[in-house]
Design an enzyme around this catalytic site. Structure first.
Site, PDB file in Angstrom:
ATOM      1  N   ASN A 151       0.800  -1.221   0.000  1.00  0.00           N
ATOM      2  CA  ASN A 151       0.000   0.000   0.000  1.00  0.00           C
ATOM      3  C   ASN A 151       0.839   1.280   0.000  1.00  0.00           C
ATOM      4  OD1 ASN A 151       0.176  -1.549   2.569  1.00  0.00           O
ATOM      5  ND2 ASN A 151      -0.373   0.417   3.461  1.00  0.00           N
ATOM      6  N   GLN A 179      -4.922  -3.758  -2.158  1.00  0.00           N
ATOM      7  CA  GLN A 179      -4.440  -2.736  -3.096  1.00  0.00           C
ATOM      8  C   GLN A 179      -4.461  -3.221  -4.538  1.00  0.00           C
ATOM      9  OE1 GLN A 179      -3.466   0.522  -2.701  1.00  0.00           O
ATOM     10  NE2 GLN A 179      -3.988   0.467  -0.540  1.00  0.00           N
ATOM     11  N   SER A 199     -11.190  -5.062  -0.406  1.00  0.00           N
ATOM     12  CA  SER A 199     -12.011  -4.050   0.250  1.00  0.00           C
ATOM     13  C   SER A 199     -12.562  -3.072  -0.787  1.00  0.00           C
ATOM     14  CB  SER A 199     -11.157  -3.309   1.281  1.00  0.00           C
ATOM     15  OG  SER A 199     -11.900  -2.262   1.866  1.00  0.00           O
ATOM     16  N   HIS A 201     -13.753   0.008  -0.752  1.00  0.00           N
ATOM     17  CA  HIS A 201     -13.457   1.446  -0.821  1.00  0.00           C
ATOM     18  C   HIS A 201     -12.126   1.772  -1.487  1.00  0.00           C
ATOM     19  CE1 HIS A 201     -10.582   2.418   2.567  1.00  0.00           C
ATOM     20  NE2 HIS A 201     -11.005   1.261   3.024  1.00  0.00           N
ATOM     21  N   THR A 237     -26.513  -9.864  10.357  1.00  0.00           N
ATOM     22  CA  THR A 237     -27.336  -9.493   9.206  1.00  0.00           C
ATOM     23  C   THR A 237     -26.456  -8.894   8.107  1.00  0.00           C
ATOM     24  OG1 THR A 237     -29.207  -9.071  10.646  1.00  0.00           O
ATOM     25  CG2 THR A 237     -29.302  -8.085   8.452  1.00  0.00           C
ATOM     26  N   CYS A 324       4.759  11.470  11.863  1.00  0.00           N
ATOM     27  CA  CYS A 324       3.572  12.194  12.321  1.00  0.00           C
ATOM     28  C   CYS A 324       2.327  11.775  11.558  1.00  0.00           C
ATOM     29  CB  CYS A 324       3.784  13.690  12.164  1.00  0.00           C
ATOM     30  SG  CYS A 324       5.142  14.273  13.166  1.00  0.00           S
TER      31      CYS A 324
HETATM   32  C1  LIG Z   1      -6.749  -0.309   3.084  1.00  0.00           C
HETATM   33  C2  LIG Z   1      -6.018  -1.580   3.320  1.00  0.00           C
HETATM   34  C3  LIG Z   1      -6.453  -2.515   4.279  1.00  0.00           C
HETATM   35  C4  LIG Z   1      -7.616  -2.243   5.201  1.00  0.00           C
HETATM   36  O1  LIG Z   1      -8.836  -2.259   4.534  1.00  0.00           O
HETATM   37  P1  LIG Z   1     -10.111  -1.571   5.259  1.00  0.00           P
HETATM   38  O2  LIG Z   1     -11.258  -1.945   4.382  1.00  0.00           O
HETATM   39  O3  LIG Z   1      -9.834  -0.097   5.249  1.00  0.00           O
HETATM   40  O4  LIG Z   1     -10.209  -2.143   6.623  1.00  0.00           O
HETATM   41  C5  LIG Z   1      -5.760  -3.697   4.414  1.00  0.00           C
HETATM   42  N1  LIG Z   1      -4.694  -3.961   3.643  1.00  0.00           N
HETATM   43  C6  LIG Z   1      -4.233  -3.108   2.716  1.00  0.00           C
HETATM   44  C7  LIG Z   1      -3.059  -3.474   1.886  1.00  0.00           C
HETATM   45  C8  LIG Z   1      -4.879  -1.883   2.531  1.00  0.00           C
HETATM   46  O5  LIG Z   1      -4.414  -1.031   1.618  1.00  0.00           O
END
Ligand SMILES: *Cc1c(COP(=O)(O)O)cnc(C)c1O
Length: 386
Positions: A151, A179, A199, A201, A237, A324
């Site tokens: 990532n 990723q 994931s 998003h 659910t 930071c």
């Molecule tokens: C964003 C990310 C996650 C976490 O996914 P979430 O849906 O935000 O919990 C895990 N692994 C990698 C490599 C990611 O980039």
């Protein structure tokens, strides 16, 4: 002011077609998928169709898809779930030093529960070496978990080769492909994985919904108890609206992926070239074997957070591996594992491009960044002493 979003590895905006696909399920087809009346049946059907679609895109079967609350939960279910199921056979796990915290912290937790974990190093390009994986395998190794793409640096890992090795040694193999999915082709058989996390998003779907792919026959115990949903592996659910959004986003991201990613890569290459033209800027991660949208550089004599704030004042959103911004005292564990000094890690900048970025965005950033770097360097005592 122009606003330029270059932090797609952190999250992406939800695609309008994804929103459109989700909307009716908030208030029209809102039934509980477990209810047997028509409202419930409508939701169940939508979830089933979404599951079929996700399975088809990944090269899996529908029963191998388990919906979770995102990447973090998928990683934890994979790692802790295998540990719980196989602890009678062995208690050794292999991972790498550059994993996401969802994997690293799950492994650290298991160390407190009597498991032994090997954290493999990476080379200067940020890639795990297959010989190191082989050397780490023990008779009591029950799980290998190595991410598909990093990532921070976008560095691609040798997943196919590790998959072959894991199969030869009959070790369960998980990859965090959060990723990779949506940016490069991901097929579970091609990769030879038993478990794979993704994931929504990160590919223009909603937050709070993800998938753990679980190959048929893989031994796994659930982390929660309370219902029969998701074959009892993830009871509760179903987030059916999220599931529908995830499937739509995955479908969109994987349609004409080559064309879309080639456009992103061309912009990335221009951005990378422009950044590397600034004196004393070096690339982090493998020059070619990286995600198409990722640039990560270390800019000498400047602090990552100062850069982020200066860029933010001019409408540009990026991220850094400096301490930071990572919310801890130490700079990026990924960059340190690659052999960067603390200074180089503090001065790192990650810019991740997405589908909506344009050539004008790149020109804008390349126009404002060199003067910012110069101004910050002029304030640095180290710069003057060099
Ligand atoms: C964003 C990310 C996650 C976490 O996914 P979430 O849906 O935000 O919990 C895990 N692994 C990698 C490599 C990611 O980039």
């Amino acid at each position: 002011m122009r606003r330029v979003y270059l932090d797609h590895a952190a999250t992406t905006p939800v695609h309008p077609e994804v929103i459109a696909a989700m909307l009716p399920h908030f208030h029209n087809s809102f039934g509980n998928p477990s209810s047997i009346h028509s409202f419930g049946r409508e939701s169940r059907q939508a979830v089933d169709e979404a599951r079929e679609l996700v399975a088809k895109i990944l090269g899996a079967t529908a029963r191998e898809i388990v919906f979770t609350s995102g990447g973090t939960e998928a990683d934890n279910l994979a790692i802790q779930g295998v540990a719980l199921a196989k602890k009678g056979q062995g208690r050794h796990i292999i991972t790498s030093q550059i994993e996401h915290h969802a994997v690293l912290d799950a492994c650290k937790y298991l160390e407190t529960q009597g498991f032994a974990v090997t954290y493999l190093p990476v080379n200067a390009e940020g890639q795990v070496q297959i010989a190191d994986v082989l050397a780490a395998i023990r008779p009591d190794t029950i799980l290998i978990t190595i991410m598909h793409a990093n990532n921070e640096t976008g560095a691609l890992q040798p997943i196919r080769e590790i998959g072959r090795l894991a199969k030869e040694h009959k070790i369960t193999f998980h990859t965090d492909a959060v990723q990779a999915v949506g940016s490069i082709p991901v097929n579970v058989d091609d990769l030879g994985v038993d478990l794979l996390s993704l994931s929504a998003h990160k590919f223009y779907g909603p937050k709070g919904i993800g998938v753990l792919y679980i190959r048929n026959g893989t031994k796994l115990k659930p982390l929660y108890h309370g219902g029969g949903q998701e074959r009892k592996l993830r009871p509760g659910t179903e987030n059916h609206v999220g599931v529908i959004g995830l499937a739509k986003a995955l479908e969109l991201a994987t349609t004409e992926m080559d064309t879309k990613q080639a456009k992103i890569k061309a912009l990335r290459d221009k951005l990378m070239g422009g950044l590397l033209a600034i004196p004393e800027v070096k690339l982090n991660g493998h020059p070619e074997e990286r995600l198409p949208g990722n640039v990560n550089v270390s800019i000498r004599y400047v602090e990552g957070e100062s850069l982020i704030l200066s860029l933010d004042m001019q409408g540009v959103a990026v991220s850094s591996g400096s301490a930071c911004t990572s919310g801890s005292l130490d700079p990026s564990h990924v960059l340190l594992a690659m052999g960067l000094s603390h200074g180089e890690a503090h001065g790192s900048l990650r810019l991740t491009l997405g589908q909506d970025n344009t050539e004008e965005d790149v020109d804008y950033v390349l126009g404002i960044l060199p003067p910012i770097v110069l101004r910050l360097r002029q304030m640095s005592p180290l710069y003057h002493k060099r």
